[in-house]
Design a protein around this motif. Structure first.
Motif, PDB file in Angstrom:
ATOM      1  N   HIS A   1       0.851  -1.183   0.000  1.00  0.00           N
ATOM      2  CA  HIS A   1       0.000   0.000   0.000  1.00  0.00           C
ATOM      3  C   HIS A   1       0.887   1.232   0.000  1.00  0.00           C
ATOM      4  CE1 HIS A   1      -2.888   3.064   1.255  1.00  0.00           C
ATOM      5  NE2 HIS A   1      -3.772   2.273   0.675  1.00  0.00           N
ATOM      6  N   GLN A   2       0.594   2.151  -0.893  1.00  0.00           N
ATOM      7  CA  GLN A   2       1.297   3.429  -0.998  1.00  0.00           C
ATOM      8  C   GLN A   2       0.314   4.516  -0.612  1.00  0.00           C
ATOM      9  OE1 GLN A   2       4.611   3.918  -2.209  1.00  0.00           O
ATOM     10  NE2 GLN A   2       4.336   6.007  -1.532  1.00  0.00           N
TER      11      GLN A   2
ATOM     12  N   GLY B   1       4.958   6.908   5.659  1.00  0.00           N
ATOM     13  CA  GLY B   1       3.824   6.978   4.754  1.00  0.00           C
ATOM     14  C   GLY B   1       4.193   7.247   3.319  1.00  0.00           C
ATOM     15  N   SER B   2       5.416   7.716   3.059  1.00  0.00           N
ATOM     16  CA  SER B   2       5.813   7.996   1.685  1.00  0.00           C
ATOM     17  C   SER B   2       6.534   6.817   1.049  1.00  0.00           C
ATOM     18  CB  SER B   2       6.676   9.256   1.627  1.00  0.00           C
ATOM     19  OG  SER B   2       7.806   9.100   2.453  1.00  0.00           O
ATOM     20  N   SER B   3       6.726   5.742   1.787  1.00  0.00           N
ATOM     21  CA  SER B   3       7.349   4.536   1.269  1.00  0.00           C
ATOM     22  C   SER B   3       6.284   3.491   0.985  1.00  0.00           C
ATOM     23  CB  SER B   3       8.328   3.964   2.303  1.00  0.00           C
ATOM     24  OG  SER B   3       9.369   4.858   2.552  1.00  0.00           O
ATOM     25  N   PRO B   4       6.548   2.611   0.023  1.00  0.00           N
ATOM     26  CA  PRO B   4       5.594   1.520  -0.172  1.00  0.00           C
ATOM     27  C   PRO B   4       5.670   0.592   1.038  1.00  0.00           C
ATOM     28  CG  PRO B   4       7.524   1.193  -1.549  1.00  0.00           C
ATOM     29  CD  PRO B   4       7.685   2.521  -0.880  1.00  0.00           C
TER      30      PRO B   4
ATOM     31  N   SER C   1       6.074  -2.046   8.176  1.00  0.00           N
ATOM     32  CA  SER C   1       6.264  -2.780   6.943  1.00  0.00           C
ATOM     33  C   SER C   1       7.087  -4.038   7.213  1.00  0.00           C
ATOM     34  CB  SER C   1       6.950  -1.893   5.905  1.00  0.00           C
ATOM     35  OG  SER C   1       6.888  -2.472   4.625  1.00  0.00           O
ATOM     36  N   LEU C   2       6.744  -5.132   6.539  1.00  0.00           N
ATOM     37  CA  LEU C   2       7.356  -6.425   6.822  1.00  0.00           C
ATOM     38  C   LEU C   2       8.854  -6.487   6.593  1.00  0.00           C
ATOM     39  CD1 LEU C   2       4.661  -8.898   5.428  1.00  0.00           C
ATOM     40  CD2 LEU C   2       5.144  -8.326   7.818  1.00  0.00           C
TER      41      LEU C   2
ATOM     42  N   ARG D   1      15.022  -1.852   2.620  1.00  0.00           N
ATOM     43  CA  ARG D   1      13.715  -1.206   2.614  1.00  0.00           C
ATOM     44  C   ARG D   1      13.269  -1.017   1.177  1.00  0.00           C
ATOM     45  NH1 ARG D   1      13.598   4.387   1.712  1.00  0.00           N
ATOM     46  NH2 ARG D   1      15.632   5.337   1.558  1.00  0.00           N
ATOM     47  N   PHE D   2      11.959  -1.030   1.008  1.00  0.00           N
ATOM     48  CA  PHE D   2      11.392  -0.776  -0.312  1.00  0.00           C
ATOM     49  C   PHE D   2      11.435   0.720  -0.582  1.00  0.00           C
ATOM     50  CE2 PHE D   2       9.261  -4.817   0.749  1.00  0.00           C
ATOM     51  CZ  PHE D   2       9.647  -5.550  -0.364  1.00  0.00           C
ATOM     52  N   LEU D   3      11.603   1.061  -1.845  1.00  0.00           N
ATOM     53  CA  LEU D   3      11.720   2.442  -2.280  1.00  0.00           C
ATOM     54  C   LEU D   3      10.994   2.588  -3.620  1.00  0.00           C
ATOM     55  CD1 LEU D   3      13.437   5.209  -1.979  1.00  0.00           C
ATOM     56  CD2 LEU D   3      14.935   4.114  -3.640  1.00  0.00           C
ATOM     57  N   VAL D   4      10.315   3.715  -3.807  1.00  0.00           N
ATOM     58  CA  VAL D   4       9.650   3.980  -5.085  1.00  0.00           C
ATOM     59  C   VAL D   4      10.563   4.814  -5.965  1.00  0.00           C
ATOM     60  CG1 VAL D   4       7.739   5.175  -6.224  1.00  0.00           C
ATOM     61  CG2 VAL D   4       7.325   3.910  -4.125  1.00  0.00           C
TER      62      VAL D   4
END
Length: 131
Positions: free
Chosen positions: A37-38, A45-48, A101-102, A109-112
């Motif tokens: 969720h994005q 909140g700005s990361s996926p 986040s998992l 970390r996930f990044l957009v």
């Protein structure tokens, strides 16, 4: 008839790098089915954000952009309006994941990342009713 140029257009609204796909698979092995969720905003909140599918309630107005690594990817309506002209590319970098986040604790970390759709790609999205 679709031209070769039209067939080459990549109008997926969300996709993932190999590193992100590998991390998704690792998280799925530990936690079962996951979703993204994005939401936008500051800080986490700005990361996926990646959640177990059973632990996150998707909002009635949230937009499903697609799937990455078999995981559904949703975005809040306000963020969709902001990002609808771009392709979101989910990547992974070293660092701490979002608090809930998992990937938190994985050292990654996930990044957009993003790229603007071309005029032809955006027209294709509009023709398909996706924007």
């Amino acid at each position: 008839m679709i031209t070769q140029e039209q067939a080459a257009l990549d109008t997926r609204q969300v996709k993932a790098t190999l590193a992100a796909l590998q991390l998704i698979e690792r998280l799925r092995a530990k936690h079962g089915p996951v979703l993204f969720h994005q939401s936008g905003g500051c800080c986490d909140g700005s990361s996926p954000m990646c959640y177990p599918q059973d632990d996150f309630i998707v909002g009635d107005r949230d937009v499903r952009l697609g799937e990455i690594g078999g995981a559904p990817f949703y975005i809040s309506p306000s963020q969709f309006e902001y990002w609808k002209h771009t392709q979101l590319i989910i990547d992974v970098v070293e660092g701490r994941g979002g608090m809930f986040s998992l990937e938190n604790g994985e050292g990654l970390r996930f990044l957009v990342r993003s790229r603007l759709f071309s005029d032809a790609e955006y027209a294709r999205l509009q023709a398909g009713g996706r924007v």
